[in-house]
Design an enzyme around this catalytic site. Structure first.
Site, PDB file in Angstrom:
ATOM      1  N   GLU A   9     -12.122  -0.039 -26.606  1.00 28.18           N
ATOM      2  CA  GLU A   9     -10.711   0.197 -26.906  1.00 28.18           C
ATOM      3  C   GLU A   9     -10.076  -1.171 -27.110  1.00 28.18           C
ATOM      4  O   GLU A   9     -10.493  -2.165 -26.489  1.00 28.18           O
ATOM      5  CB  GLU A   9     -10.013   0.961 -25.782  1.00 28.18           C
ATOM      6  CG  GLU A   9     -10.565   2.360 -25.539  1.00 28.18           C
ATOM      7  CD  GLU A   9     -10.432   3.286 -26.728  1.00 28.18           C
ATOM      8  OE1 GLU A   9      -9.519   3.068 -27.552  1.00 28.18           O
ATOM      9  OE2 GLU A   9     -11.246   4.223 -26.833  1.00 28.18           O
ATOM     10  N   HIS A 152      -8.328   8.583 -25.730  1.00 23.77           N
ATOM     11  CA  HIS A 152      -9.567   7.871 -25.984  1.00 23.77           C
ATOM     12  C   HIS A 152      -9.870   6.966 -24.788  1.00 23.77           C
ATOM     13  O   HIS A 152      -8.986   6.331 -24.231  1.00 23.77           O
ATOM     14  CB  HIS A 152      -9.445   7.011 -27.241  1.00 23.77           C
ATOM     15  CG  HIS A 152      -9.448   7.802 -28.511  1.00 23.77           C
ATOM     16  ND1 HIS A 152     -10.250   7.483 -29.576  1.00 23.77           N
ATOM     17  CD2 HIS A 152      -8.758   8.905 -28.867  1.00 23.77           C
ATOM     18  CE1 HIS A 152     -10.042   8.356 -30.560  1.00 23.77           C
ATOM     19  NE2 HIS A 152      -9.138   9.227 -30.144  1.00 23.77           N
TER      20      HIS A 152
END
Length: 235
Positions: A9, A152
């Site tokens: 990420e 996510h």
């Protein structure tokens, strides 16, 4: 074969404009089996995330403020992936960030520590041309539950991708059919347990007549005698 399914990420979309890695998740596969030996780190990027990126991963500046900086986890990550084949969905994105992070602190690019890279997005597009091939779409296609995926997350996405990869490549692990014969140990010897009795049911008169009718039709098509006329059953 040792493989590492990896996801990151980030604070945004472009490392060249200052965006940084804020989370790395890795799942280990050895000989096509999940080992449970995973790697997961949150990272202080020393900057804020873009609003769009924050909406995707939900990792706030406050949450990341006390996490280690990338240079503090880089060697751990390098050791974990060293010599393994790395599996990534949309590999250019994650590799662009990781290569940038590694070279930024004077290390060789991340990809040079791996034994090759598999991009599951490329594989999915080849297998399912013209269809949606996001991670969520692939989970649906291969019946892998992602109901717990609200945002996510690098480790969660790596775990899902590992299941997707194994499902997507299930037919590639063996080119032969393994037939197991049940055995039982007796002392130092192995006794082969016999199979059950095979029951053979002979064709009825009507079935033989119908079969002969089919062969007659084949004879007409080939203008002669079809190969089945010359077949003699064994024994």
């Amino acid at each position: 074969m040792r493989q590492i399914v990896l996801d990151t990420e980030t604070t945004g979309l472009n490392p060249r404009t200052g965006d940084r890695v804020i989370e790395v998740g890795c799942v280990e596969i050895f000989n096509r089996k999940l080992t449970g030996n995973n790697f997961h780190r949150y990272i202080n990027p020393e900057r804020e995330s873009d609003e769009a990126a924050l909406a995707v991963h939900g990792l706030t500046t406050e949450f990341l403020s006390d996490k280690p900086k990338f240079h503090e986890i880089a060697e751990e990550l390098r050791e974990f992936v060293q010599g393994a084949e790395v599996i990534i969905h949309n590999a250019p994105f994650d590799l662009g960030f990781l290569n940038h992070e590694f070279t930024r602190i004077g290390m060789r690019p991340f990809v040079e520590h791996c034994n090759g890279v598999i991009d599951t997005l490329v594989n999915a597009k080849e297998l399912h041309p013209g269809k949606r091939n996001s991670l969520d779409a692939l989970c649906d296609r291969y019946e892998i539950s992602n109901a717990h995926r609200k945002l996510h997350g690098a480790l969660l996405d790596s775990e899902l991708l590992a299941d997707v990869y194994l499902a997507m490549t299930r037919g590639q692990n063996s080119l032969t059919m393994d037939v197991e014969v049940e055995t039982a140990n007796i002392g130092d010897a192995l006794e082969v347990v016999p199979l059950g009795e095979i029951i053979v049911v002979a064709a009825s008169g009507d079935e033989l007549a119908a079969h002969d009718e089919v062969l007659t039709g084949l004879d007409k098509n080939v203008k002669g005698s079809c190969v089945w006329r010359n077949y003699s059953p064994p024994g």
